[in-house]
Design an enzyme around this catalytic site. Structure first.
Site, PDB file in Angstrom:
ATOM      1  CB  CYS A 396      37.695  42.410  33.056  1.00 50.41           C
ATOM      2  SG  CYS A 396      38.339  41.310  31.792  1.00 50.41           S
ATOM      3  CB  CYS A 399      38.197  38.448  33.509  1.00 45.72           C
ATOM      4  SG  CYS A 399      39.476  39.507  32.810  1.00 45.72           S
TER       5      CYS A 399
HETATM    6  P1  FAD Z   1      46.384  37.631  41.572  1.00 43.74           P
HETATM    7  O1  FAD Z   1      46.361  36.578  40.515  1.00 43.74           O
HETATM    8  O2  FAD Z   1      45.301  38.654  41.552  1.00 43.74           O
HETATM    9  O3  FAD Z   1      46.398  36.891  42.979  1.00 43.74           O
HETATM   10  C1  FAD Z   1      46.111  37.569  44.210  1.00 43.74           C
HETATM   11  C2  FAD Z   1      46.793  36.821  45.351  1.00 43.74           C
HETATM   12  O4  FAD Z   1      46.273  35.507  45.451  1.00 43.74           O
HETATM   13  C3  FAD Z   1      48.297  36.632  45.116  1.00 43.74           C
HETATM   14  O5  FAD Z   1      49.021  37.707  45.584  1.00 43.74           O
HETATM   15  C4  FAD Z   1      48.573  35.354  45.887  1.00 43.74           C
HETATM   16  O6  FAD Z   1      48.791  35.635  47.236  1.00 43.74           O
HETATM   17  C5  FAD Z   1      47.289  34.567  45.778  1.00 43.74           C
HETATM   18  N1  FAD Z   1      47.353  33.554  44.716  1.00 43.74           N
HETATM   19  C6  FAD Z   1      47.679  33.723  43.425  1.00 43.74           C
HETATM   20  N2  FAD Z   1      47.553  32.589  42.741  1.00 43.74           N
HETATM   21  C7  FAD Z   1      47.138  31.650  43.634  1.00 43.74           C
HETATM   22  C8  FAD Z   1      46.830  30.266  43.533  1.00 43.74           C
HETATM   23  N3  FAD Z   1      46.875  29.621  42.367  1.00 43.74           N
HETATM   24  N4  FAD Z   1      46.457  29.614  44.653  1.00 43.74           N
HETATM   25  C9  FAD Z   1      46.375  30.253  45.834  1.00 43.74           C
HETATM   26  N5  FAD Z   1      46.637  31.565  45.982  1.00 43.74           N
HETATM   27  C10 FAD Z   1      47.022  32.259  44.899  1.00 43.74           C
HETATM   28  N6  FAD Z   1      43.261  38.818  34.014  1.00 43.74           N
HETATM   29  C11 FAD Z   1      43.582  38.695  32.703  1.00 43.74           C
HETATM   30  O7  FAD Z   1      44.493  39.363  32.231  1.00 43.74           O
HETATM   31  N7  FAD Z   1      42.884  37.820  31.899  1.00 43.74           N
HETATM   32  C12 FAD Z   1      41.874  37.023  32.362  1.00 43.74           C
HETATM   33  O8  FAD Z   1      41.270  36.284  31.605  1.00 43.74           O
HETATM   34  C13 FAD Z   1      41.538  37.145  33.742  1.00 43.74           C
HETATM   35  N8  FAD Z   1      40.537  36.411  34.277  1.00 43.74           N
HETATM   36  C14 FAD Z   1      40.192  36.584  35.586  1.00 43.74           C
HETATM   37  C15 FAD Z   1      39.121  35.854  36.107  1.00 43.74           C
HETATM   38  C16 FAD Z   1      38.730  36.041  37.430  1.00 43.74           C
HETATM   39  C17 FAD Z   1      37.570  35.256  37.958  1.00 43.74           C
HETATM   40  C18 FAD Z   1      39.410  36.992  38.242  1.00 43.74           C
HETATM   41  C19 FAD Z   1      38.970  37.221  39.660  1.00 43.74           C
HETATM   42  C20 FAD Z   1      40.478  37.698  37.729  1.00 43.74           C
HETATM   43  C21 FAD Z   1      40.882  37.514  36.412  1.00 43.74           C
HETATM   44  N9  FAD Z   1      41.961  38.216  35.877  1.00 43.74           N
HETATM   45  C22 FAD Z   1      42.274  38.079  34.553  1.00 43.74           C
HETATM   46  C23 FAD Z   1      42.839  38.995  36.747  1.00 43.74           C
HETATM   47  C24 FAD Z   1      44.030  38.121  37.237  1.00 43.74           C
HETATM   48  O9  FAD Z   1      43.572  36.888  37.764  1.00 43.74           O
HETATM   49  C25 FAD Z   1      44.851  38.788  38.334  1.00 43.74           C
HETATM   50  O10 FAD Z   1      44.007  39.164  39.387  1.00 43.74           O
HETATM   51  C26 FAD Z   1      45.627  40.005  37.850  1.00 43.74           C
HETATM   52  O11 FAD Z   1      46.438  39.645  36.753  1.00 43.74           O
HETATM   53  C27 FAD Z   1      46.531  40.559  38.970  1.00 43.74           C
HETATM   54  O12 FAD Z   1      47.441  39.549  39.361  1.00 43.74           O
HETATM   55  P2  FAD Z   1      48.284  39.573  40.684  1.00 43.74           P
HETATM   56  O13 FAD Z   1      49.705  39.242  40.321  1.00 43.74           O
HETATM   57  O14 FAD Z   1      48.059  40.830  41.421  1.00 43.74           O
HETATM   58  O15 FAD Z   1      47.773  38.342  41.576  1.00 43.74           O
END
Ligand code: FAD
Length: 472
Positions: A396, A399
């Site tokens: 994305c 992101c």
């Molecule tokens: P995710 O945030 O994907 O987390 C995956 C797993 O990591 C979680 O299940 C948990 O076990 C673990 N985890 C979560 N947070 C933490 C933490 N702080 N410390 C340790 N472990 C943790 N989405 C947007 O809408 N806007 C953006 O600007 C954006 N920027 C992004 C930038 C990057 C570099 C990446 C890789 C992703 C970005 N995304 C963005 C996507 C977003 O971060 C999430 O991946 C997405 O919203 C799905 O979230 P999720 O609830 O599945 O958990």
């Protein structure tokens, strides 16, 4: 037997949340002003690189994922590739260095995108806010997985652990000898005075570990202590209290300090990104943008360690700015307009003064010491560089943009803290014009701004939570 590094201030320093939040109110206001300036909002980067680790087929086609690029004609003439290409050294009186070509150097924790080269695009960061884009699913999960996987240190880590174990062994032997001595004395006293009945003398109970090796484990912070929550199960009134920046969980016990720091950095970044997503969330049912409390509680608020890690990053970034303050005070913020240059300079000077009043919780001097220091530092740097390369795999655009800005901002902080000593920054940028490139300074301040906004959001979410659940 687990062998730990002795307690160090990075791990045990109390992070005074109230004090950080309070000073952040000033800092966040100043940072918002700084990053809206031409010098800080125009950022050149390679946004369309190939993912070097796997074939990434996922591309978020959602409108919110796209980045608005700017035409070079809108940026100061001195920065344009054509002009830059013709210049091999700074013009006299201009210390800022977008011009120098820069390959990956030993001191760099990431590939510094070179403004002098034609490749790369200019982006107005103000026009592309980091917020909810809808990017999720296997692609996002794969990127986060790959990032956390970089936390696996190998050779240097083992060497450091072995060195630590050696130290533990020495400590144990010393303590055992002291215990034996104490026991002998006690036996002797008992023999001399059969009526006194005094015994023990103790010391042998220490298990041979030096007292320095005992450090708080687990943190023991319920949700209530950080945010105040029913979710935490404690049901007690919300209060914000001080807690150790680096409390380690049981799982982390076998990690060396540097590895824990590495993990904290990533997790803090992840928490900050999540907060921005939750703070500017798009409700697909109502079509309205706004804060999403449930999203915040689920992703960050109910994980005190994640919040700690965010404060950890913020402290590290502030420490980097503080270390380079002399350098920044001399820096020529070239915007193409002399009056604007002075304005930016004034803003940065004021920011530095305020930042130096923030509680000092990050002490870089305790890291990378000991026999395996150099290997550990190289390994730390190489793993961190990989994280910056993984950003090309983010499917994305927006992101990826903010992922790149923030991993570069953290890389700049690492470079300032670990690649240069205090003297390097002691005499101002005029004497050391090439220590940092413009893009690095821009990334550092924009990253600080992101974390600062996240801390501001935590306070807002706390208020929302209180309103929702009625705690006083
Ligand atoms: P995710 O945030 O994907 O987390 C995956 C797993 O990591 C979680 O299940 C948990 O076990 C673990 N985890 C979560 N947070 C933490 C933490 N702080 N410390 C340790 N472990 C943790 N989405 C947007 O809408 N806007 C953006 O600007 C954006 N920027 C992004 C930038 C990057 C570099 C990446 C890789 C992703 C970005 N995304 C963005 C996507 C977003 O971060 C999430 O991946 C997405 O919203 C799905 O979230 P999720 O609830 O599945 O958990």
């Amino acid at each position: 037997v687990g062998c730990h590094r002795p307690s160090v201030s990075i791990e045990n320093s109390e992070c005074n949340y109230d004090a950080v939040e309070e000073i952040n109110q000033d800092l966040t206001r100043q940072l918002k002003q700084i990053v809206s300036q031409k010098f800080f909002k125009y950022y050149k980067l390679n946004l369309f690189g190939q993912c070097p680790f796997w074939t990434e087929n996922h591309y978020c086609t959602n409108e919110d994922c796209s980045v608005a690029l700017i035409d070079e004609k809108h940026i100061p003439e001195e920065w344009r590739s054509q002009a830059l290409g013709a210049i091999s050294s700074p013009q006299s009186g201009m210390q800022f260095q977008p011009f120098k070509s820069c390959n990956l150097k030993d001191q760099d924790f990431c590939q510094v995108d070179d403004e002098a080269k034609g490749e790369g695009v200019y982006v107005d960061l103000m026009k592309n806010p980091e917020r909810f884009t809808g990017y999720s699913g296997p692609s996002a999960a794969r990127v986060w997985d790959a990032i956390y996987h970089e936390n696996c240190f190998n050779v240097a880590h083992r060497m450091q652990m072995a060195a630590d174990c050696e130290q533990c062994q020495l400590d144990r032997e010393k303590a055992a000898a002291a215990a034996l001595e104490a026991q002998k004395m006690a036996d002797h006293r008992q023999m001399m005075s059969s009526t006194s009945g005094s015994g023990g003398g103790g010391g042998g109970d220490s298990g041979g570990f030096s007292s320095a090796a005992a450090r708080p484990v687990g943190g023991g912070l319920g949700m209530a202590s950080v945010f105040g929550s029913k979710v935490g199960g404690a049901g007690s009134p919300p209060e914000r209290r001080h807690f150790p920046l680096g409390s380690a969980s049981q799982d982390e016990e076998d990690m060396c300090l540097e590895k824990r720091v590495f993990y904290r950095m990533i997790s803090g970044l992840h928490a900050s990104i999540s907060i921005h997503i939750c703070d500017e969330y798009f409700n697909q049912t109502t079509g309205v943008w706004g804060p999403n409390l449930e999203c915040f509680v689920e992703r960050v608020g109910s994980h005190p360690d994640r919040m700690e890690n965010l404060f950890f990053d913020y402290s590290m970034l502030l420490r980097a700015v503080s270390k380079m303050s002399r350098y920044l005070k001399d820096y020529a913020f070239c915007t193409g307009n002399a009056e604007e240059d002075m304005q930016v300079k004034g803003m940065v000077d004021k920011f530095i003064e305020t930042a130096q009043r923030a509680p000092a919780s990050f002490d870089e001097k305790v890291m990378f010491v000991g026999p395996a220091a150099q290997q550990l530092k190289t390994e730390f740097r190489d793993h961190y560089r990989n994280i910056t390369r993984i950003m090309d795999c983010v499917g994305c655009e927006k992101c990826r943009l903010w992922g790149k800005v923030q991993t570069s901002g953290l890389a700049t902080a690492l470079k300032v803290l670990f690649s240069y000593n205090d003297e390097s920054f002691s005499s101002g940028s005029a004497n050391h014009p090439v220590l940092l490139q413009r893009t690095e300074i821009v990334a550092l301040f924009n990253t600080l701004n992101r974390f600062s906004e996240s801390i501001e959001s935590i306070a807002r979410f706390r208020k929302l939570y209180l309103e929702e659940y009625g705690y006083r």
